[in-house]
Design a protein around this motif. Structure first.
Motif: not given
Length: 346
Positions: A26-28, A272-280, A318-322
């Motif tokens: 999360i911190v990363g 949630c990490g992968i969704a945050v990485v791709l969308s932020h 979830g599987p599609w977005l995260a």
């Protein structure tokens, strides 16, 4: 069977997720977002040396030896590839809508994003990381059939190429040519797993202190893997590994200090990490965040994607977005993070 990259004696029956390592993830991710908000020298010095390398080190640290190449490809497609494609289509649709409304989208933005890697810019800023991690995992699985020296040779040659010709290693589609050099961090994670039974918690603190010391003394140039910049020769990668190793070992030590309820929240946030990485970066694009950044931009780029993903991972989307769904078998991009000493399925 005793392949060169086989599991060590520390891998036993499956256990619970490591809340400490999930917290580190999360911190990363938060550091990745901050690095896209600000690009000043202080931000680069404090986070660029470790915020991306630590995820490659974690890939090696929680590697499951022996999975078939086809199984690895399917797993990475589920956890990384599908969210990559879905978020790409969402952001392209947003760009097309914005261009139709304002005509201000820079020519070539979508084409560059399709090519990926270093060519992709906001709102696709972090897509290179997902594609490189995907390819690196599949490549490492293929290299697993050979003696470990082969993988190390590929990694070292890739790293030398990055130092000698960064323009070449950043020219590949989806960041493909960055993969060999990034394998250095994956291999460091595998080495850490083997050495872990002999490393006390104090070794983690020492590793982190030495790495940070190199940064504070100015002995290492900041890394920027997307730009093919691996820092000062040898010392840059060494510093990144030392800091990553220290963070991982100290994160594991947090497990006994984190309660059950907090662990569940941390685990969900990490999922949630992968969704945050791709969308932020899409949020930063909407806000038109300048290179000087801003606290409001950072908060928005963290809270909005994470809140959205928190809800989504409990739904069929979830599987599609995260790349995961709560209660399902899929996991977040970097896989299951077990408590120390437990087997894992990365």
């Amino acid at each position: 069977m005793m392949p060169a990259m086989a599991a060590t004696s520390t891998t036993t029956a499956a256990g619970n997720r490591s809340a400490g390592v999930d917290l580190l993830r999360i911190v990363g991710i938060a550091a990745v977002v901050a690095g896209h908000v600000w690009s000043d020298s202080l931000t680069r010095a404090s986070i660029y040396t470790w915020h991306v390398p630590v995820f490659f080190v974690l890939t090696g640290y929680f590697w499951s030896p022996g999975r078939p190449l086809g199984g690895e490809l399917r797993k990475r497609w589920t956890t990384l590839g599908v969210p990559y494609v879905v978020w790409f289509l969402i952001l392209v649709a947003a760009l097309l809508a914005a261009d139709a409304a304002t005509g201000q989208v820079a020519p070539g933005t979508i084409g560059d994003a399709l090519y990926g890697g270093t060519a992709a810019v906001r709102p696709f800023s972090a897509f290179w990381f997902v594609s490189v991690l995907f390819i690196a995992a599949v490549a490492f699985r293929w290299l697993e059939r050979f003696p470990a020296a082969v993988a190390w040779t590929v990694a070292v040659v890739g790293l030398v190429m990055a130092y000698l010709a960064p323009g070449v290693v950043t020219a590949g589609p989806l960041g493909l040519f960055l993969v060999p050099a990034c394998l250095v961090f994956v291999l460091a994670g595998r080495l850490l797993r083997r050495l872990r039974p002999r490393l006390p918690a104090s070794a983690g603190a020492a590793s982190l202190s030495i790495g940070v010391g190199f940064v504070l003394l100015g002995l290492n140039r900041d890394l920027d893997l997307k730009a093919g910049d691996f820092g000062s020769p040898v010392l840059g990668v060494l510093t990144a590994i030392l800091i990553s190793v220290g963070l991982i070992r100290l994160a594991e030590e947090l497990d006994l200090r984190i309660g059950v309820r907090a662990s569940r929240v941390i685990s969900r946030l990490a999922g949630c990490g992968i969704a945050v990485v791709l969308s932020h970066a899409g949020i930063l694009w909407v806000l038109k965040t300048p290179r000087s950044g801003g606290v409001v931009d950072l908060v928005a780029a963290l809270v909005v994607p994470w809140a959205f993903a928190w809800i989504v991972i409990s739904t069929p989307l979830g599987p599609w977005l995260a790349g995961t769904r709560i209660g399902g078998s899929a996991r977040a991009a970097s896989g299951v993070v077990p408590r120390p000493g437990a087997a894992q399925t990365h």
